[in-house]
Scaffold this motif. Structure first.
Motif, mmCIF file in Angstrom:
data_model
loop_
_atom_site.group_PDB
_atom_site.id
_atom_site.type_symbol
_atom_site.label_atom_id
_atom_site.label_comp_id
_atom_site.label_asym_id
_atom_site.label_seq_id
_atom_site.Cartn_x
_atom_site.Cartn_y
_atom_site.Cartn_z
ATOM 1 N N ILE A 81 40.175 27.520 71.955
ATOM 2 C CA ILE A 81 39.513 27.855 73.216
ATOM 3 C C ILE A 81 38.129 27.217 73.259
ATOM 4 C CG2 ILE A 81 38.692 29.759 74.668
ATOM 5 C CD1 ILE A 81 40.867 31.463 73.106
ATOM 6 N N LEU A 82 37.432 27.281 72.131
ATOM 7 C CA LEU A 82 36.083 26.739 72.049
ATOM 8 C C LEU A 82 35.780 26.451 70.588
ATOM 9 C CD1 LEU A 82 33.304 26.265 73.573
ATOM 10 C CD2 LEU A 82 32.734 28.598 72.879
ATOM 11 N N ARG A 83 35.078 25.352 70.328
ATOM 12 C CA ARG A 83 34.662 25.045 68.954
ATOM 13 C C ARG A 83 33.294 24.387 68.998
ATOM 14 N NH1 ARG A 83 38.356 19.738 67.623
ATOM 15 N NH2 ARG A 83 37.995 18.768 69.645
ATOM 16 N N LYS A 84 32.527 24.653 67.970
ATOM 17 C CA LYS A 84 31.159 24.136 67.915
ATOM 18 C C LYS A 84 30.817 23.758 66.483
ATOM 19 C CE LYS A 84 29.533 25.456 72.100
ATOM 20 N NZ LYS A 84 28.982 24.569 73.050
ATOM 21 N N LYS A 85 29.985 22.723 66.362
ATOM 22 C CA LYS A 85 29.385 22.371 65.081
ATOM 23 C C LYS A 85 27.919 22.782 65.129
ATOM 24 C CE LYS A 85 32.348 18.517 63.771
ATOM 25 N NZ LYS A 85 32.404 17.105 63.357
ATOM 26 N N PHE A 86 27.393 23.188 63.978
ATOM 27 C CA PHE A 86 26.015 23.651 63.875
ATOM 28 C C PHE A 86 25.339 22.989 62.681
ATOM 29 C CE2 PHE A 86 28.515 26.984 65.826
ATOM 30 C CZ PHE A 86 27.719 27.448 66.865
ATOM 31 N N SER A 87 24.031 22.881 62.755
ATOM 32 C CA SER A 87 23.252 22.416 61.604
ATOM 33 C C SER A 87 23.354 23.458 60.502
ATOM 34 C CB SER A 87 21.782 22.231 61.993
ATOM 35 O OG SER A 87 21.660 21.243 62.970
ATOM 36 N N PRO A 88 23.283 23.013 59.264
ATOM 37 C CA PRO A 88 23.377 23.978 58.163
ATOM 38 C C PRO A 88 22.148 24.888 58.133
ATOM 39 C CG PRO A 88 22.876 21.796 57.320
ATOM 40 C CD PRO A 88 23.130 21.643 58.794
ATOM 41 N N PRO A 89 22.302 26.083 57.582
ATOM 42 C CA PRO A 89 21.155 26.987 57.488
ATOM 43 C C PRO A 89 20.136 26.454 56.484
ATOM 44 C CG PRO A 89 23.001 27.869 56.256
ATOM 45 C CD PRO A 89 23.513 26.656 56.974
ATOM 46 N N MET A 90 18.886 26.827 56.669
ATOM 47 C CA MET A 90 17.844 26.424 55.718
ATOM 48 C C MET A 90 18.149 26.982 54.331
ATOM 49 S SD MET A 90 15.782 24.438 57.272
ATOM 50 C CE MET A 90 14.398 24.390 56.165
ATOM 51 N N ASP A 91 18.591 28.224 54.278
ATOM 52 C CA ASP A 91 18.918 28.864 53.008
ATOM 53 C C ASP A 91 20.441 28.916 52.880
ATOM 54 O OD1 ASP A 91 19.226 30.353 50.731
ATOM 55 O OD2 ASP A 91 18.020 32.061 51.423
ATOM 56 N N ARG A 92 21.019 27.927 52.249
ATOM 57 C CA ARG A 92 22.474 27.825 52.139
ATOM 58 C C ARG A 92 23.083 28.910 51.262
ATOM 59 N NH1 ARG A 92 24.220 21.597 52.348
ATOM 60 N NH2 ARG A 92 22.766 20.925 53.933
ATOM 61 N N ILE A 93 22.283 29.538 50.434
ATOM 62 C CA ILE A 93 22.796 30.623 49.580
ATOM 63 C C ILE A 93 23.295 31.776 50.443
ATOM 64 C CG2 ILE A 93 22.096 32.381 47.890
ATOM 65 C CD1 ILE A 93 20.277 30.221 46.649
ATOM 66 N N LYS A 94 22.724 31.939 51.630
ATOM 67 C CA LYS A 94 23.098 33.036 52.516
ATOM 68 C C LYS A 94 24.151 32.629 53.549
ATOM 69 C CE LYS A 94 18.701 35.363 51.934
ATOM 70 N NZ LYS A 94 17.493 35.873 52.580
ATOM 71 N N LEU A 95 24.827 31.528 53.308
ATOM 72 C CA LEU A 95 25.817 31.039 54.267
ATOM 73 C C LEU A 95 26.869 32.102 54.583
ATOM 74 C CD1 LEU A 95 27.126 28.744 55.947
ATOM 75 C CD2 LEU A 95 28.361 28.099 53.900
ATOM 76 N N ASP A 96 27.460 32.707 53.562
ATOM 77 C CA ASP A 96 28.529 33.680 53.774
ATOM 78 C C ASP A 96 28.058 34.926 54.513
ATOM 79 O OD1 ASP A 96 30.476 32.143 52.507
ATOM 80 O OD2 ASP A 96 30.060 33.016 50.550
ATOM 81 N N HIS A 97 26.849 35.364 54.248
ATOM 82 C CA HIS A 97 26.395 36.648 54.774
ATOM 83 C C HIS A 97 25.594 36.544 56.058
ATOM 84 C CE1 HIS A 97 27.923 38.521 51.211
ATOM 85 N NE2 HIS A 97 27.275 37.645 50.474
ATOM 86 N N ASN A 98 25.003 35.405 56.325
ATOM 87 C CA ASN A 98 24.178 35.280 57.518
ATOM 88 C C ASN A 98 24.675 34.192 58.466
ATOM 89 O OD1 ASN A 98 22.591 37.264 56.410
ATOM 90 N ND2 ASN A 98 20.939 35.918 55.803
ATOM 91 N N ALA A 99 24.612 32.949 58.022
ATOM 92 C CA ALA A 99 24.895 31.824 58.921
ATOM 93 C C ALA A 99 26.327 31.847 59.449
ATOM 94 C CB ALA A 99 24.605 30.498 58.219
ATOM 95 N N ASP A 100 27.305 32.145 58.597
ATOM 96 C CA ASP A 100 28.695 32.182 59.050
ATOM 97 C C ASP A 100 28.865 33.209 60.164
ATOM 98 O OD1 ASP A 100 31.594 31.435 58.715
ATOM 99 O OD2 ASP A 100 31.716 33.566 58.238
ATOM 100 N N SER A 101 28.313 34.395 59.971
ATOM 101 C CA SER A 101 28.412 35.443 60.997
ATOM 102 C C SER A 101 27.685 35.043 62.269
ATOM 103 C CB SER A 101 27.835 36.758 60.462
ATOM 104 O OG SER A 101 28.562 37.202 59.350
ATOM 105 N N GLU A 102 26.545 34.394 62.118
ATOM 106 C CA GLU A 102 25.759 33.979 63.276
ATOM 107 C C GLU A 102 26.508 32.960 64.132
ATOM 108 O OE1 GLU A 102 21.561 31.740 64.429
ATOM 109 O OE2 GLU A 102 21.976 32.196 62.331
ATOM 110 N N VAL A 103 27.079 31.932 63.504
ATOM 111 C CA VAL A 103 27.756 30.909 64.300
ATOM 112 C C VAL A 103 29.055 31.444 64.902
ATOM 113 C CG1 VAL A 103 26.643 28.985 63.104
ATOM 114 C CG2 VAL A 103 28.894 29.752 62.334
ATOM 115 N N ARG A 104 29.727 32.334 64.190
ATOM 116 C CA ARG A 104 30.919 32.964 64.775
ATOM 117 C C ARG A 104 30.541 33.797 65.992
ATOM 118 N NH1 ARG A 104 35.646 34.362 60.661
ATOM 119 N NH2 ARG A 104 35.029 33.178 58.829
#
Length: 161
Positions: A93-116
């Motif tokens: 339905i929709l897909r997007k690419k995003f720049s990586p988070p500044m703190d990649r250690i928090k990818l699973d807990h912050n950035a992934d949830s944010e982009v979803r």
């Protein structure tokens, strides 16, 4: 919004399937924890299950895909799809690419949830505005299916910036 409480925590149980089947809604948002897949019986209820995948489809299917896309192209992604029996192969339905988070250690807990969340909100706003589910890509074939990333590769993805 009128709602029902599921009789148990197993999305694929007969009790939950019965409860969903009785609901008038035709589309449900599915956000299960890692590894939980909707089985054939629930997918055959005639209802649609909107899912926000943590990865840019069809390129990155499966698990922990944003680590692989970090290694490949230094981006993370998210895609809104209707679930089908094949993993991550439903119409997009929709897909997007995003720049990586500044703190990649928090990818699973912050950035992934944010982009979803961003993709879900935009997807729902698009539906609200048009009244129909428009597909960006109906044929979601091809791409690569990934499995839980090896700790060494995960470490490379986190440090590689």
């Amino acid at each position: 919004v009128k709602y029902d409480v599921a009789p148990n925590g197993n999305i694929n149980s007969d009790e939950v399937i019965t409860a969903i089947t009785k609901r008038p809604e035709q589309v449900f948002i599915f956000s299960g924890y890692g590894g939980v897949l909707l089985k054939e019986k629930i997918l055959d209820t005639g209802k649609k299950f909107l899912h926000i995948h943590g990865g840019y489809l069809p390129d990155y299917k499966g698990s922990t895909t944003n680590y692989y896309s970090l290694i490949d192209e230094n981006t993370i992604g998210s895609s809104a799809i209707f679930l089908t029996k094949e993993i991550d192969c439903g119409p997009i339905i929709l897909r997007k690419k995003f720049s990586p988070p500044m703190d990649r250690i928090k990818l699973d807990h912050n950035a992934d949830s944010e982009v979803r969340a961003k993709v879900l909100i935009e997807c729902l706003k698009n539906y609200e505005n048009s009244g129909i589910w428009e597909y960006e890509l109906e044929n979601n074939s091809g791409g690569e299916t990934y499995y839980i990333i090896h700790p060494v590769l995960k470490h490379i993805a986190i440090l590689n910036h």
